[in-house]
Design a protein around this motif. Structure first.
Motif: not given
Lengths: 341, 267, 351
Positions: A49, A53, B40, B43, B45, B222, B231, B234
């Motif tokens: 991640q 970036r 959340t 994002d 994604d 996801h 996470q 999320a």
């Protein structure tokens, strides 16, 4: 007044068809030109991640007119390799062990001499296998023999599907061989005893960590050093201790550009830049930040406090991946024989 | 008294097995406050996963409604050799593990599969891309429309259709004005079951998706990625959204059923 | 429009016996024809073949002189009323009736107002005023059948086919609708074919009754003709009450198996035989035998006497007066008016 009643979903259907054809495909095309896919293994989520970036930012500075978006997918190393083999459009693979990339090379996705194309056997970061125990080490676990004491439960994923699990297994094997009078038979006996202490076999390293950390299963987790450090310092501070065994394996998760895919995507240059970036000072520093041991000795020295000293042996000392895979993990191999009964 | 005891037991079981988990999901989602939960959806994604899920669901429902109606109509109207085999085949996805459903498509469309090299030359990937996810989702949800529609068509019989034919209706008009409206409760039921299942499908999609965030991750995938990435908020927020979508589908179904009760009795 | 059937045959896939067996029939324009017969006779099959709902393997169906064999059911413009109404449950009564018009192709479809007017007319005709907004399940059986009829009539069909239309109705309603249907036919003059298993219904409604059995036409003609001149014992049994008296023929005489019944002369060869006779045609011969007849009841001028011969009870209808005897002693039965049969065919009677 007279009205034939009919189905009112007609509109919905038509709309869905139109929306579907319009929306399902463009992202794919668009991505082929501007994106880079790194197919990686389980415990590298946080690492890549950050790397992705940082790399995108650096790439944008030098190639302002063609920014790149790097995406990374994660899973068990073997399963990920399998996906790439079946057609997952990976530009770069960063897997848990060289054997998984060898398989791709055998099927012609990249050159068979891939490991020589980058420095340090194409391994930008190394790691070791350590023990993660509950805070205060209540079961008093310090070395490999402690794992097979009565009442100790060991969490490790399935070596058939997880690269991390193979490292765990081989660390134990290598230790057993190095004991006075150690032979393949004594090592086999030790591993058989060890897996008798394993209550669940997760398919990936991250699944095993979740079993141990979030679900509270087991007394000791065999883990990548980076995974263990992440768990102690970032996720469950003051809940875990790391125990570094006196001798363990040097894990070398390699990286490679997937030649056939980058040619198809036209991403050769950016993919090459990406893997090179992993060996750059900046890439090495990011690795260290995420508890991966940098191969650059200067940066490793600068982060000495993060990485405890321990004696290590490498995969070559066990005969290399091809031999190890055939002897231990193939169907009917040593792992099958010790686990099935 | 036993009546109340049984009722209490059912309530308890339902509470523990059905009500509690979604409530806990919601509680976990909001454990760090509504702001953290809402973050959340900042994002890309996550948004991409929601979008992909909706597109895949809508397309799946469209395809399976058309095929399901065709299959149910054919199977309930005609007797032909192999009909029983066909009925068994249509039900197959219900009994086969979704993982197998995904692997089958890999076998056909993967680069190591039968048409792999041809597809590679064509340049439009099917596996590890939305078309593959669509195929996998269609496979696992294929039986629902057919299975809910067939008994209803059999029950309604053919005379209303024959009446329409003698009044000059074409095959298409019969289907559209008589057969389907006559069985619309079952049809809606099948469509909503398909919707719910398509939104939540994990196993088959997981095999063919490649788990590429922002591209080939549906909401269930996801959620797994988020959860594995520690996470938690999320992950549970996405899960709560998925639960909410399922609740809406069930609510729509209940609402429609109630609204249509009036006219559903046979004349 | 006339309907003509020319050697129609239909064989079901897994069956050896044809369900409709070489049937030829002319239904003249404007007539009301009833197909009657026991269940399984092929009546409904024949009706469905005319409508085009079922295929036939041999012969031709002609409507108004033109062969319609290759026409789909939807193109034949034939009104069909089903036994169980077959209304569209999800449509209002008005939508049901207007269905055939509203699905026409745009070119030939009447305007909405025209359809509505036509529906309103039909509702009036069917004596169903203000029912247009109801749903089928809100109507009684008789009302539903009238809606079904209105729906069949809405498109202006060339022929009206009715398949046991009253079968599901209770007797009282059935009686009402029957009379009303007859009126309707007289007003519209539409060629109509009715399938029923009820001979009284057929006799009451139809100009021509076609009696079917085992996929074949046994006899056709006005109801009275079938009753009075039945072509065979089956027709006679089906068209009215029949008393059967078994016996045998010997030396030019039919000898009943029971005593106290008079022999009947016949030129037929010797062998077993029976006499079929309507109860009204049996006569009592006082003093001619050894049985007693008791007056059971009287319906107007008709009295029913019963007599029991060897455990068999016969009811005899005669004209009686108020002073007729309640018991007629020592009598015999005269069955000379009956028909002599052997198996399925009539035997010759003495002139």
């Amino acid at each position: 007044m007279v009205k034939v009643q009919s189905i009112t979903r007609r509109g919905l259907l038509h709309a869905s068809m139109a929306a579907g054809t319009a929306m399902a495909f463009p992202p794919l095309r668009a991505w082929a030109a501007t994106g880079l896919l790194n197919v990686s293994y389980d415990p590298t989520r946080e690492l890549y991640q950050d790397i992705d970036r940082s790399f995108s930012r650096q790439w944008a500075q030098t190639h302002g007119n063609s920014p790149v978006q790097v995406r990374t997918s994660h899973g068990g190393s073997g399963a990920q390799a399998r996906s790439v083999l079946e057609g997952a459009p990976a530009d770069v693979v960063t897997l848990g062990l060289a054997y998984d990339i060898d398989i791709l090379a055998q099927h012609g996705l990249l050159a068979t001499d891939w490991q020589g194309r980058l420095p340090h056997n194409s391994t930008p970061f190394t790691s070791t296998i350590v023990f993660l125990v509950r805070k205060g080490n209540p079961k008093n676990i310090h070395d490999w023999p402690d794992l097979i004491r009565d009442g100790v439960q060991v969490i490790t994923p399935n070596p058939k599907t997880s690269g991390g699990a193979r490292w765990n297994y081989l660390a134990a094997w290598g230790w057993a061989l190095r004991q006075p009078g150690g032979t393949a038979d004594t090592a086999r006996a030790y591993l058989k005893a060890l897996f008798a202490h394993v209550p669940v076999l997760d398919t990936g390293a991250r699944g095993a960590t979740n079993s141990f950390v979030q679900r509270g299963l087991g007394d000791v987790l065999l883990a990548w050093e980076d995974e263990a450090l992440l768990a102690t310092r970032d996720i469950g501070p003051d809940q875990f201790d790391i125990v570094v065994p006196p001798i363990t394996i040097l894990a070398e998760p390699p990286v490679a550009v997937v030649d056939r895919n980058v040619q198809a995507h036209g991403t050769t240059a950016v993919a090459q830049a990406y893997v090179t970036y992993l060996f750059s000072d900046e890439g090495q520093k990011i690795g260290a930040r995420h508890y991966f041991r940098p191969v650059n000795p200067t940066i490793l020295d600068a982060n000495r406090d993060r990485f405890p000293d321990t004696a290590t042996f490498d995969i070559a000392s066990l005969g290399g991946w091809t031999t190890v895979q055939k002897d231990h993990f193939a169907d009917g191999g040593i792992f099958d024989s010790i686990y099935s009964r | 008294m036993t009546r109340f005891a049984f009722a209490a037991l059912i309530y308890l079981l339902m509470g523990m097995m059905v009500v509690l988990p979604p409530v806990m999901v919601l509680a976990m989602a909001l454990s760090h406050g509504a702001g953290a939960a809402l973050a959340t959806f900042a994002d890309p994604d996550a948004l991409s996963a929601i979008r992909l899920t909706i597109i895949m669901t809508v397309l799946t429902v469209g395809v399976n409604t058309v095929f399901g109606v065709m299959a149910a109509w054919t199977l309930s109207h005609f007797r032909f050799p192999g009909r029983n085999l066909l009925i068994v085949l249509i039900e197959l996805p219900l009994s086969v593990s979704p993982v197998v459903g995904g692997l089958v498509w890999l076998l056909v469309f993967g680069t190591q599969g039968w048409w792999g090299t041809a597809l590679e030359r064509w340049g439009h990937p099917i596996m590890f891309a939305p078309p593959g996810i669509l195929l996998a989702t269609i496979f696992v949800t294929f039986p629902y429309v057919t299975r809910t529609l067939m008994p209803m068509l059999a029950h309604n019989g053919r005379t209303a259709e024959e009446a329409a034919i003698t009044l000059g209706a074409s095959l298409w008009q019969v289907l559209w004005h008589v057969t389907l409206p006559g069985a619309r409760l079952a049809l809606v039921s099948g469509i909503l079951l398909t919707t719910a299942r398509a939104m939540g499908e994990f196993g088959a999609v997981s095999v063919v998706s490649g788990h590429i965030p922002g591209l080939t991750e549906t909401m269930p995938l996801h959620i797994e990625t988020l959860y594995n990435g520690y996470q938690t908020v999320a992950a549970f927020t996405m899960a709560a959204l998925l639960v909410l979508m399922a609740v809406i589908v069930v609510a729509v179904r209940t609402f429609l059923e109630r609204g249509q009760d009036r006219t559903e009795k046979t004349a | 429009m006339s309907v003509q059937l020319d050697h129609i045959t239909r064989i079901l896939p897994q069956s050896s016996r044809p369900i409709v067996d070489d049937i030829s029939l002319l239904v003249p324009d404007g007539s009301f024809t009833a197909l009657v017969g026991p269940s399984g006779a092929g009546k409904t099959s024949l009706l469905r073949i005319i409508a085009g709902l079922d295929p036939h393997q041999g012969g031709h169906v002609m409507i108004d002189g033109a062969c319609v064999d290759i026409q789909d059911a939807r193109a034949r413009n034939i009104g069909f009323v089903f036994q169980h109404y077959a209304l569209f449950a999800h449509m209002t009564v008005a939508a049901n009736i207007g269905f055939g018009l509203s699905i026409r192709p745009r070119r030939t479809r009447p305007g909405k107002a025209d359809i509505a007017a036509r529906v309103a007319d039909l509702l009036d005709l069917m004596q169903l005023p203000r029912m247009g907004g109801r749903y089928p399940h809100e109507l009684s059986g008789g009302q539903r059948q009238r809606v079904a009829l209105a729906r069949a009539l809405a498109t202006g069909p060339r022929v009206l086919l009715l398949d046991e239309p009253f079968g599901a109705l209770d007797p009282l309603v059935r009686q009402q609708i029957r009379g009303w249907l007859r009126d309707l036919h007289e007003r519209l003059g539409l060629t109509t074919i009715l399938v029923t298993h009820d001979r009284q219904e057929a006799a009451e409604l139809a100009d021509t009754v076609v009696l079917m059995r085992n996929g074949r036409i046994v006899q056709s003609g006005p109801a009275r003709q079938l009753e009075d001149n039945p072509a065979d014992p089956f027709v006679m049994t089906f068209t009215g009450d029949v008393v059967r008296i078994a016996g045998h023929v010997a030396h030019g005489m039919f000898i009943p198996a029971l005593p106290d019944i008079q022999p009947v002369a016949t030129p037929t060869a010797d062998g077993p035989a029976e006499i079929l006779i309507r109860p009204a045609d049996i006569r009592l011969l006082p003093g001619g035998g050894g049985t007693h007849a008791h007056l059971r009841h009287r319906r107007g001028p008709v009295g029913i006497y019963e007599t029991t011969i060897a455990h068999t009870t016969f009811a005899v209808e005669t004209i009686t007066t108020s002073d007729s005897a309640h018991v007629i002693p020592d009598c015999a039965l005269d069955i000379t008016a009956g028909r002599l049969a052997r198996g399925d065919t009539w035997l010759e009677r003495a002139a």
